[in-house]
Design an enzyme around this catalytic site. Structure first.
Site, mmCIF file in Angstrom:
data_model
loop_
_atom_site.group_PDB
_atom_site.id
_atom_site.type_symbol
_atom_site.label_atom_id
_atom_site.label_comp_id
_atom_site.label_asym_id
_atom_site.label_seq_id
_atom_site.Cartn_x
_atom_site.Cartn_y
_atom_site.Cartn_z
ATOM 1 N N SER A 164 31.011 42.562 26.697
ATOM 2 C CA SER A 164 32.351 42.940 26.222
ATOM 3 C C SER A 164 32.288 43.185 24.706
ATOM 4 O O SER A 164 31.549 44.056 24.278
ATOM 5 C CB SER A 164 33.362 41.860 26.596
ATOM 6 N N ASP A 214 35.404 48.205 36.236
ATOM 7 C CA ASP A 214 35.865 47.428 35.081
ATOM 8 C C ASP A 214 37.216 47.957 34.598
ATOM 9 O O ASP A 214 37.319 49.108 34.186
ATOM 10 C CB ASP A 214 34.832 47.547 33.954
ATOM 11 N N HIS A 237 34.580 43.532 35.158
ATOM 12 C CA HIS A 237 34.235 43.205 33.772
ATOM 13 C C HIS A 237 33.234 42.044 33.767
ATOM 14 O O HIS A 237 33.568 40.908 33.453
ATOM 15 C CB HIS A 237 35.501 42.849 33.001
#
Length: 529
Positions: free
Chosen positions: A367, A452, A484
Site C-alpha cells: 500500500s 483491489d 488489497h
C-alpha cells in the site's frame, strides 16, 4: 446479518445490557455513506435505525439506552465535528470541532449523563484523554496525557464509566492506572508471563472474576491464558496463536532511535538473527501512511531475519501516535520530501551502525509501503539493490480518482496531507514514481490484487508495463481473486515464495526451493505482451 448485495458493513456496536441486539453501519442505500441498522441477533431481523445526512463517517451509542447518540463527521475543509443528541428522537448538535491539524474524537458517554470522555489535541501537542460537558463542549478535566506520544488504549469500567487505565506507546506499551486493584493485577500478571512480554486484557466475565489475558512477545506467538482475578490469582494456559512456532527459536526485536537529517527523532524496530557483522537489509515500510509499526512478533521481520537479512521498520514522519506535529510534518512530503528522506536516513543509520551492508539493501512494503518502494527506486536509485512493491500506487492522481465511494468524505483530507494533485499536475508528476521510471536501475517485484478497491490494478499495470517497455528489470504477479493484499493462503505463500527467490538472487540470502502451491491464482501480465 447484513444481507445487502454489494454493500459494506462496519462500525458494529454491542451492549452487554442488550445482548440480543447489535447496531451496524451499512452503505446499502448509497455507496458513499453508511446508515445505522438495528439487528435482532436471534431472528436476523434488521431495520433502519439512524440515517446518515451525508457527511458522517462514524457512529457511537450510549450504553444505558443503546441508542445512537454520537456521530463523527468530516467537512469539506477536513475539519472533524463530534455531534451528539439527547436521545434517538432528539436533534443533533455540535459538541466539539477539530480543525484540520488537530486530532480527537469521542470515547464514551459517562454514567452521570452530563459528561463524556473525549480525546483531544487542542491546546497541546499530543492527544490527551479529557472529560467534556455534553451541554456546551467545555473541558472539565484532563485525565491523562503524555508529551511524547498520543493517548492509546483506554480501559473504562463497563458500569460506572470511570477510567481505570490508559496506555501510551512511544516504543513499547506503558500504562497509567487509576484503579489500584487493576494495577495490582497487571503487575502480578507481568510476573507470571514470559520475560519482556506485553500483557493484554482480552475479555472478562461480567462479574470480572475471570479474565482471558494475552502475553505478546517479540520472539514467539502470542500466548493466551485464563486468569482467576476473583480468587487466588492463578493462571491457566488456554492456547497460543500459532503453536507450531513454539518449536523454533526467533530473533528479538529491538526498539531503536534514529535521528533524521533535520534532527527529528524517529522510533524504529530492528529484527536480526546475527549482530556481529553487517548483513543485507530489508527496509520494511508500513502502509497507511497514517498508521504505525509496533513492537512485537512480526512474521515478516522474522522471515527476513531467518533468511539472513536484518529487517528495519521505522515510524517515519506522517505516522500516527506521536502527536499532531509529527503527523503533519508529513504533509506534502511524499516521494521527494521528508517522509521519504526519513526512510533514506534510516538506511544510512543502519549502515553507519554496522548493521547493514550498503551494497545490499531492499526496500519492501505494501500500500503506502509499496508507493515508498517505488519512490525509493526512482528518487534514490543509488540506495537500493532491489525493491518489492505490494499493491502500491504509482500515480497519486489516478489513485485518488479511483478510491471507493465511501472514502468520499476523506478525500479532501487526503489532498491536504498529500498535496493538491487535482489542481497541480506538476506536483503530481513530481511525487508520482510513474513519471520517473527512467531513473529506476534496481530490479523490482510487483504483486497486485485484481479486485483491489483502494489501489486499482491500473496502478501496477502502468508502472510495470512502462518499465518493461524500457527494458528495466521487473517481475509482475497478478492475483485475479485478491483485493488489497493477500487474503487467500495459497496466494500469500505463492508471492512470498517468489519474493524469497527474488531477494536471494539480488541480496544473496537463503531461499527454499519454490513450487507454486495448489490453489494459487497467480498470473503474469507481462508475459502476455
Amino acid at each position: 446479518m447484513t444481507p445487502f448485495e454489494g454493500a459494506k458493513a462496519q462500525n458494529v456496536m454491542l451492549n452487554k445490557k442488550r445482548p440480543g441486539e447489535l447496531l451496524v453501519a451499512v452503505n446499502d442505500k448509497d455507496k458513499a455513506k453508511f446508515d445505522v441498522y438495528r439487528c435482532d441477533i436471534a431472528s436476523g431481523k434488521i431495520e433502519l435505525d439512524t440515517e446518515n445526512p451525508g457527511d458522517v463517517v462514524g457512529w457511537g451509542c450510549e450504553d444505558e439506552s443503546f441508542e445512537v447518540r454520537e456521530a463523527l463527521s468530516i467537512g469539506a475543509d477536513s475539519a472533524k465535528t463530534v455531534r451528539v443528541r439527547d436521545d434517538a428522537s432528539g436533534a443533533w448538535r455540535d459538541l466539539a470541532q477539530f480543525p484540520y491539524g488537530e486530532e480527537g474524537g469521542m470515547v464514551d458517554f459517562c454514567a452521570d449523563g452530563e459528561t463524556c470522555l473525549m480525546l483531544s489535541s487542542v491546546g497541546r501537542e499530543t492527544t490527551a484523554l479529557t472529560r467534556v460537558r455534553l451541554s456546551d463542549g467545555s473541558t472539565t478535566e484532563v485525565i491523562a496525557s503524555d508529551d511524547a506520544c498520543d493517548c492509546g488504549g483506554i480501559m473504562v469500567d463497563d458500569d460506572t464509566k470511570e477510567v481505570r487505565a490508559v496506555s501510551f506507546n512511544y516504543a513499547r506499551t506503558e500504562r497509567t492506572f487509576f484503579d489500584k486493584e487493576l494495577e495490582g493485577h497487571f503487575k502480578h500478571l507481568e510476573g507470571l508471563g514470559p520475560d519482556q512480554a506485553e500483557v493484554g486484557l482480552v475479555s472478562k466475565t461480567r462479574d470480572e472474576k475471570t479474565w482471558v489475558v494475552s502475553f505478546r512477545r517479540d520472539d514467539g506467538p502470542t500466548e493466551f491464558s485464563l486468569y482467576d482475578a476473583g480468587g487466588d490469582r492463578t493462571l491457566a494456559p488456554l492456547f497460543v496463536s500459532q503453536p507450531a512456532l513454539l518449536d523454533y527459536d526467533f530473533a528479538h526485536m529491538e526498539d531503536v532511535r534514529i535521528t533524521a537529517r533535520d534532527g527529528l527523532e524517529i522510533v524504529g524496530y530492528l529484527t536480526r538473527a546475527k549482530a556481529d557483522a553487517p548483513t543485507p537489509l530489508v527496509l520494511l515500510v508500513h502502509g497507511g501512511p497514517w498508521a504505525r509499526d509496533f513492537w512485537g512478533f512480526s512474521s515478516a521481520a522474522q522471515w527476513f531475519a531467518n533468511r539472513g537479512y536484518a529487517c528495519l521498520q521505522v515510524n517515519f514522519r506522517g505516522s500516527t501516535g506521536y502527536g499532531k506535529s509529527f503527523l503533519h510534518k508529513g504533509d506534502k512530503e511524499w516521494g521527494v520530501g521528508a517522509m521519504q528522506h526519513d526512510l533514506t536516513d534510516s538506511v544510512r543509520w543502519a549502515v553507519d551502525q554496522g548493521i547493514a551492508d550498503p551494497k545490499n539493501v531492499c526496500i519492501y512494503g505494501g500500500s503506502y509501503g509499496g508507493y515508498a518502494t517505488l519512490a525509493g527506486l526512482t528518487f534514490t536509485p543509488e540506495l537500493y539493490k532491489c525493491g518489492v512493491d505490494i499493491v502500491g500506487p504509482s500515480n497519486i492522481k489516478t489513485l485518488l480518482d479511483s478510491i471507493p465511494p465511501y472514502w468520499g468524505p476523506l478525500r479532501n483530507d487526503m489532498l491536504k496531507k498529500i498535496g493538491d494533485v487535482d489542481e497541480d499536475a506538476a506536483f503530481n508528476e513530481k511525487i508520482s514514481p510513474l513519471y520517473h521510471v527512467d531513473d529506476i536501475v534496481a530490479p523490482l517485484l510487483i504483486g497486485q490484487g485484481a479486485n483491489d478497491p483502494r489501489v486499482k490494478q491500473a496502478e501496477a499495470d502502468q508502472i510495470a508495463f512502462s518499465m518493461a517497455d524500457k527494458g528495466i528489470p521487473v517481475e509482475y504477479v497478478l492475483y485475479p481473486d485478491e483485493g488489497h493484499g493477500w487474503a487467500r493462503p495459497p496466494n500469500r505463500i505463492d508471492f512470498n515464495g517468489r519474493t524469497e527467490l527474488f531477494l536471494a538472487e539480488h541480496l544473496g540470502g537463503r531461499a527454499e526451493p519454490f513450487e507454486a502451491p495448489e490453489g494459487t491464482t497467480a498470473t503474469f501480465p507481462l508475459e502476455a505482451r
